[in-house]
Design a protein around this motif. Structure first.
Motif, short mmCIF file in Angstrom:
data_model
loop_
_atom_site.label_atom_id
_atom_site.label_comp_id
_atom_site.label_asym_id
_atom_site.label_seq_id
_atom_site.Cartn_x
_atom_site.Cartn_y
_atom_site.Cartn_z
N ALA A 1 0.81 -1.22 0.00
CA ALA A 1 0.00 0.00 0.00
C ALA A 1 0.84 1.27 0.00
N VAL A 2 2.05 1.21 0.56
CA VAL A 2 2.85 2.43 0.70
C VAL A 2 3.95 2.56 -0.35
N GLU A 3 3.96 1.68 -1.34
CA GLU A 3 5.00 1.75 -2.36
C GLU A 3 4.96 3.07 -3.13
N ARG A 4 3.79 3.71 -3.15
CA ARG A 4 3.68 4.97 -3.89
C ARG A 4 4.21 6.16 -3.10
N TYR A 5 4.62 5.93 -1.86
CA TYR A 5 5.16 7.00 -1.03
C TYR A 5 6.69 6.98 -1.07
N PRO A 6 7.33 8.15 -1.06
CA PRO A 6 8.80 8.18 -1.12
C PRO A 6 9.46 7.80 0.20
N GLU A 7 8.74 7.96 1.32
CA GLU A 7 9.36 7.66 2.61
C GLU A 7 9.46 6.15 2.83
N LYS A 8 10.33 5.80 3.77
CA LYS A 8 10.48 4.39 4.13
C LYS A 8 9.49 4.01 5.22
N LEU A 9 9.05 2.79 5.18
CA LEU A 9 8.17 2.26 6.21
C LEU A 9 8.97 2.03 7.50
N GLN A 10 8.34 2.33 8.62
CA GLN A 10 9.00 2.11 9.90
C GLN A 10 8.45 0.86 10.58
N VAL A 11 9.36 0.06 11.12
CA VAL A 11 8.98 -1.18 11.81
C VAL A 11 9.42 -1.08 13.26
N LEU A 12 8.52 -1.39 14.16
CA LEU A 12 8.87 -1.42 15.58
C LEU A 12 8.99 -2.87 16.00
N TYR A 13 10.21 -3.28 16.36
CA TYR A 13 10.50 -4.66 16.76
C TYR A 13 10.47 -4.74 18.28
N ILE A 14 9.50 -5.47 18.82
CA ILE A 14 9.40 -5.68 20.27
C ILE A 14 10.19 -6.94 20.61
N ARG A 15 11.33 -6.75 21.22
CA ARG A 15 12.30 -7.84 21.41
C ARG A 15 12.24 -8.38 22.83
N ILE A 16 12.01 -9.69 22.94
CA ILE A 16 12.04 -10.33 24.25
C ILE A 16 13.49 -10.43 24.73
N MET A 17 13.67 -10.80 25.98
CA MET A 17 15.01 -10.78 26.57
C MET A 17 15.97 -11.76 25.90
N SER A 18 15.48 -12.97 25.58
CA SER A 18 16.36 -13.99 24.99
C SER A 18 15.69 -14.61 23.77
N PRO A 19 15.69 -13.91 22.64
CA PRO A 19 15.04 -14.44 21.45
C PRO A 19 15.87 -15.56 20.81
N PHE A 20 15.21 -16.41 20.06
CA PHE A 20 15.93 -17.44 19.31
C PHE A 20 16.82 -16.78 18.26
N PRO A 21 18.04 -17.26 18.05
CA PRO A 21 18.91 -16.67 17.02
C PRO A 21 18.27 -16.69 15.64
N GLU A 22 17.53 -17.77 15.34
CA GLU A 22 16.88 -17.86 14.03
C GLU A 22 15.84 -16.75 13.85
N MET A 23 15.16 -16.41 14.95
CA MET A 23 14.17 -15.34 14.89
C MET A 23 14.85 -14.00 14.63
N GLU A 24 15.95 -13.75 15.31
CA GLU A 24 16.69 -12.52 15.09
C GLU A 24 17.15 -12.40 13.64
N GLN A 25 17.66 -13.50 13.09
CA GLN A 25 18.13 -13.50 11.71
C GLN A 25 16.98 -13.24 10.74
N PHE A 26 15.83 -13.88 11.01
CA PHE A 26 14.67 -13.70 10.13
C PHE A 26 14.19 -12.26 10.15
N ILE A 27 14.13 -11.67 11.33
CA ILE A 27 13.65 -10.29 11.45
C ILE A 27 14.60 -9.33 10.73
#
Length: 389
Positions: free
Chosen positions: A345-371
């Motif tokens: 939906a926002v491809e027509r806008y020049p600005e970049k989309l912002q993502v807020l990552y809510i990070r738990i204390m000890s996430p799985f390494p695979e999850m960190e890599q995927f994000i």
């Protein structure tokens, strides 16, 4: 110590330069074949993972050489010699990996010599290289073991792909046996610098892949029929993947004839059950807007849900600027789907989309890599907040 290791590595590295012995020419058939012998107790004990045979297979196939056999043998002279003798008689090329160096378990040169009933002797050119790099001339010093090779050895000097210059250190070959180092970085550099030794101008392999969203048991009758129809002309492989969310079985078709390959491909596409063949989408981000809005306008049940979601997103975009919006993201399927819809939906806008990552204390390494990979894929700006989602 590090200087010694680097110099040993250099002598192990490959690289075509004539020796006193004329270079043998391997007998060629219509399709050149290769056998790979991986040497090392550490492979058989599970202490080191073999990546050399995988690299060799990919490079040789690209050069038109069919790898017919891979064998892993221990650091034993008789075991290596026996395998080399069998492989040398059966295949156009034999590539060994490992067992070259100054230590007690580096016995490949001795084993290859025994396979052909030869002696191991100091090669003058290699002796000079040992003297140059180690400053040693004593015939009994450990470094000089690098210079003692089968008496009919040929020295091959490859081309450095980075500089275009000739490697200073040779790869030793005996008849149709090419003795590569076991250290992956050195082996890869050596093989890439010596591709001219193995390239087949007569043979090219052609490959097609079909992805099937159905269990193997459902398509087995069609695979049997295809195999019977094209046996000897096209190689058909079936590889299930139970963990994949996109497909259940990957079918591969390989042939030296592009015409036979396309005929077999069309046969399978026509004979497989309707709807089970799925296209592989390697880039879903670039065409996101066209694909998502196309689905929304399709009128299908899923399309209606997508259209409703887009209306919500567009309403937010009408009321707020992109600087006031962010997408909550924790790497799950739902929020990944939401991110994709918002991106479309926002491809027509020049600005970049912002993502807020809510990070738990000890996430799985695979999850960190995927994000991290997802943020890069969508070109988003990421903010991070510790806590519970």
């Amino acid at each position: 110590m590090w200087g010694l290791l680097r110099a040993c590595g250099a002598l192990r590295a490959a690289a075509s330069h004539p020796m006193a012995v004329s270079r043998p020419t391997a007998a060629r058939s219509s399709t050149a074949t290769a056998g790979i012998i991986v040497i090392g107790d550490e492979i058989l004990k599970g202490q080191t993972q073999d990546t050399n045979s995988f690299f060799m297979c990919r490079r040789l196939r690209a050069l038109g050489v069919r790898v017919a056999r891979i064998s892993v043998v221990p650091d034993e002279v008789d075991a290596i010699a026996g395998e080399v003798a069998v492989f040398a008689a059966r295949f156009t090329y034999v590539l060994t990996s490992g067992g070259i160096g100054p230590t007690h378990d580096d016995v490949t040169f001795e084993a290859v010599a025994r396979a052909f009933g030869e002696r191991v002797i100091p090669h003058p050119e290699l002796v000079a290289l040992v003297h140059k790099f180690f400053g040693k001339t004593d015939a009994q010093c450990p470094e000089m073991k690098l210079a003692r090779v089968p008496e009919s050895s040929y020295l091959n000097y490859g081309t450095d792909g980075c500089t275009g210059g000739t490697f200073k250190y040779p790869l030793v070959s005996v008849r149709n046996v090419y003795i590569f180092p076991g250290i992956p970085a050195l082996m890869e550099r050596a093989l890439d610098g010596l591709t001219h030794l193995f390239r087949s101008e007569q043979t090219r392999f052609h490959t097609r892949t079909i992805y099937v969203a159905a269990d193997e048991i459902l398509i087995t009758p069609v695979l049997d029929q295809a195999n019977a129809t094209f046996q000897g002309r096209v190689s058909l492989g079936s590889y299930p993947d139970w963990a994949n969310n996109y497909y259940r079985v990957k079918l591969t078709l390989d042939s030296e004839s592009e015409q036979d390959l396309e005929e077999a491909y069309r046969f399978l596409i026509e004979k497989l059950p309707p709807g089970v063949v799925v296209p592989l989408v390697t880039d879903c981000v670039s065409p996101a807007a066209a694909e998502v809005y196309g689905l929304a306008e399709s009128g299908s049940a899923l399309g209606q849900k997508v259209a409703a979601a887009l209306r919500t997103i567009e309403e937010a975009l009408d009321r707020y600027s992109l600087a006031q919006l962010c997408v909550g993201f924790n790497g799950g399927k739902d929020c990944t789907a939401l991110l994709h819809l918002v991106h479309a939906a926002v491809e027509r806008y020049p600005e970049k989309l912002q993502v807020l990552y809510i990070r738990i204390m000890s996430p799985f390494p695979e999850m960190e890599q995927f994000i991290q990979a997802t943020v890069q894929r969508y070109g988003a700006e990421r903010g991070r907040l510790p806590g519970r989602g």
